[in-house]
Design an enzyme around this catalytic site. Structure first.
Site, PDB file in Angstrom:
ATOM      1  N   HIS A   1       0.816  -1.223   0.000  1.00 39.23           N
ATOM      2  CA  HIS A   1       0.000   0.000   0.000  1.00 39.23           C
ATOM      3  C   HIS A   1       0.849   1.273   0.000  1.00 39.23           C
ATOM      4  CE1 HIS A   1      -3.480  -2.494   0.288  1.00 39.23           C
ATOM      5  NE2 HIS A   1      -3.229  -2.896   1.520  1.00 39.23           N
TER       6      HIS A   1
ATOM      7  N   ASP B   1      -5.448  -7.891  -3.695  1.00 40.87           N
ATOM      8  CA  ASP B   1      -5.733  -7.655  -2.277  1.00 40.87           C
ATOM      9  C   ASP B   1      -7.046  -8.291  -1.831  1.00 40.87           C
ATOM     10  OD1 ASP B   1      -5.686  -6.720   0.298  1.00 40.87           O
ATOM     11  OD2 ASP B   1      -5.595  -4.610  -0.194  1.00 40.87           O
TER      12      ASP B   1
END
Length: 453
Positions: free
Chosen positions: A267, A318
């Site tokens: 991220h 994800d």
């Protein structure tokens, strides 16, 4: 030996025409341009990237968290609460079935491998299984069934925040002491050894919120494989880490650990300009998940500055809310354009935005997964995706223009015809070779789980 012949292929030398590629024992052999057609003929051949960040079980949540709760400001943290409630329903058999579906979808989307950030270890309430790596074994079985390359990343998760508060509720299925985690990691290796030779074992300290500094140091001693870690996804996370450790997450890691290409930081949507430049120079991989980051409202990665500083990245699905390789890349570029009010944000002189994105994701994802892939070159795993250009979306498009059309035209997945993972020909004519049975089992699990959290 299998031989492919591509009308055009993206190789380390750039775009080449009439390319012959040999596949032997799962690896690419000779790669020769300007050859006469022989073997299996394909239009456009690309190195198939690795999906560098996945939580497979969350695929079954797709579409269940898009309503507004009682709090008018719905955030990542309310989504996380719903996720904890959902996983209370999942058995080991459910997880294996869901993972099989996810991995099949990844292959059909053009990925050849996945780095599974695996943290669902125990039963409901934290009850341990006789085999501490029961759930890891289910992930390995699903990967073998689908034929996808796997980098298994068992997750260390010891407490519920930087204040070291005890785990509660759904978190209990994740948690381990360091001693218990070492046993789980060893048992995971045993499961992984039942798979093909391209399977890789790494380690994933969950985050600086969930793993104390001393436990992080101990976890890093478990082998020399890839190290993946959630970092700086949310502002509240940054504030919590700074309050307890005296520095922002990326800043703290850079100061306290030798970040290098073995690391993949997931991220990093909350970074300062200095952190962005320093992370790029460290050679660690930025693991970006643009679709999930948009879905959760995480923020925008400093992509243009990171690339300008020589940073390396890969992409992952994800939460698996939407598994779409080309749309991940498009979303990454579009977020940069929206923030800066620019066009072709990631393009550079001599390479279009699509090519910068695709080559970057292929190379960075391979490094992050500890996988010799990401390029059509002799000795690399034969991770390949072949696409059809005889259609209304790619007709008469070549080179960078073809890549741009795939990524920004919105029909990239429709053009995928074949996918090989370490030479395993798992997608044929646009369909996974085990699609029917995998989908049938997945539907049965979804019927049992219901429609609400």
């Amino acid at each position: 030996m299998e031989i492919l012949h591509a009308k055009q292929a993206l190789t380390p030398n750039g775009w080449e025409a009439d390319v012959s590629i040999e596949i032997l024992d799962g690896r690419i052999g000779a790669v020769t341009a300007n050859t006469a057609p022989t073997g299996k003929k394909v239009d456009l051949l690309l190195p198939a990237p690795t999906n560098l960040h996945s939580h497979a079980f969350q695929r079954a949540m797709s579409g269940l968290t898009e309503t507004r709760g009682p709090d008018p400001r719905d955030t990542f943290w309310t989504w996380r609460h719903l996720m904890y409630r959902f996983l209370e329903q999942l058995s080991p058999e459910d997880v294996e079935t869901i993972a099989s579906m996810v991995f099949m979808e990844m292959l059909e989307a053009g990925y050849a491998a996945v780095a599974e950030f695996h943290y669902l270890h125990h039963g409901v309430g934290g009850q341990t299984y006789d085999d501490p790596a029961e759930m890891a074994g289910r992930i390995v079985s699903a990967a073998k069934r689908a034929g996808i390359g796997l980098t298994l990343l068992p997750v260390l998760y010891t407490h519920g925040g930087c204040d070291r508060r005890e785990l509660q509720g759904g978190q209990l299925r994740f948690g381990n002491s360091l001693e218990a985690f070492v046993k789980l990691h060893d048992a995971s290796a045993s499961h992984l050894n039942t798979g093909p030779v391209d399977f890789v074992l790494g380690v994933a300290p969950h985050s600086l919120r969930a793993v104390a500094p001393e436990a992080l140091r101990q976890a890093l001693r478990l082998g020399d494989g890839p190290v993946h870690m959630h970092v700086a996804e949310q502002l509240a996370e940054v504030d919590e880490v700074k309050a307890h450790l005296g520095a922002r997450p990326v800043e703290w890691l850079l100061e306290n650990h030798d970040l290098n290409e073995n690391w993949c930081l997931i991220h990093c949507t909350q970074m300062t300009e200095n952190e962005t430049t320093a992370l790029a120079k460290s050679r660690a991989i930025a693991g970006l998940c643009p679709i999930t980051e948009a879905n959760l409202g995480d923020g925008i990665f400093n992509g243009t500055d990171f690339l300008a500083a020589g940073g390396r990245f890969g992409v992952g699905s994800d939460s698996n809310v939407h598994i779409a390789l080309f749309e991940e890349l498009c979303t990454l570029d579009y977020t940069q354009r929206l923030r800066d009010r620019s066009r072709a944000a990631t393009a550079e002189l001599g390479r279009s935005a699509g090519r910068v994105l695709f080559e970057g994701a292929a190379k960075g994802g391979a490094v992050a997964a500890g996988r010799t892939s990401g390029r059509i070159a002799s000795g690399a795993w034969a991770d390949l995706v072949a696409l059809d250009t005889a259609n209304e979306w790619l007709y008469n498009r070549r080179g960078d223009t073809a890549l741009d059309s795939l990524i920004f035209g919105g029909r990239g997945r429709d053009c995928i015809r074949d996918v090989w993972s370490a030479g395993r020909h798992v997608v044929v004519e646009g369909r996974h070779h085990k699609r029917d049975i995998i989908v049938k089992r997945f539907r049965a699990v979804m019927e049992g789980l219901g429609q609400e959290i």
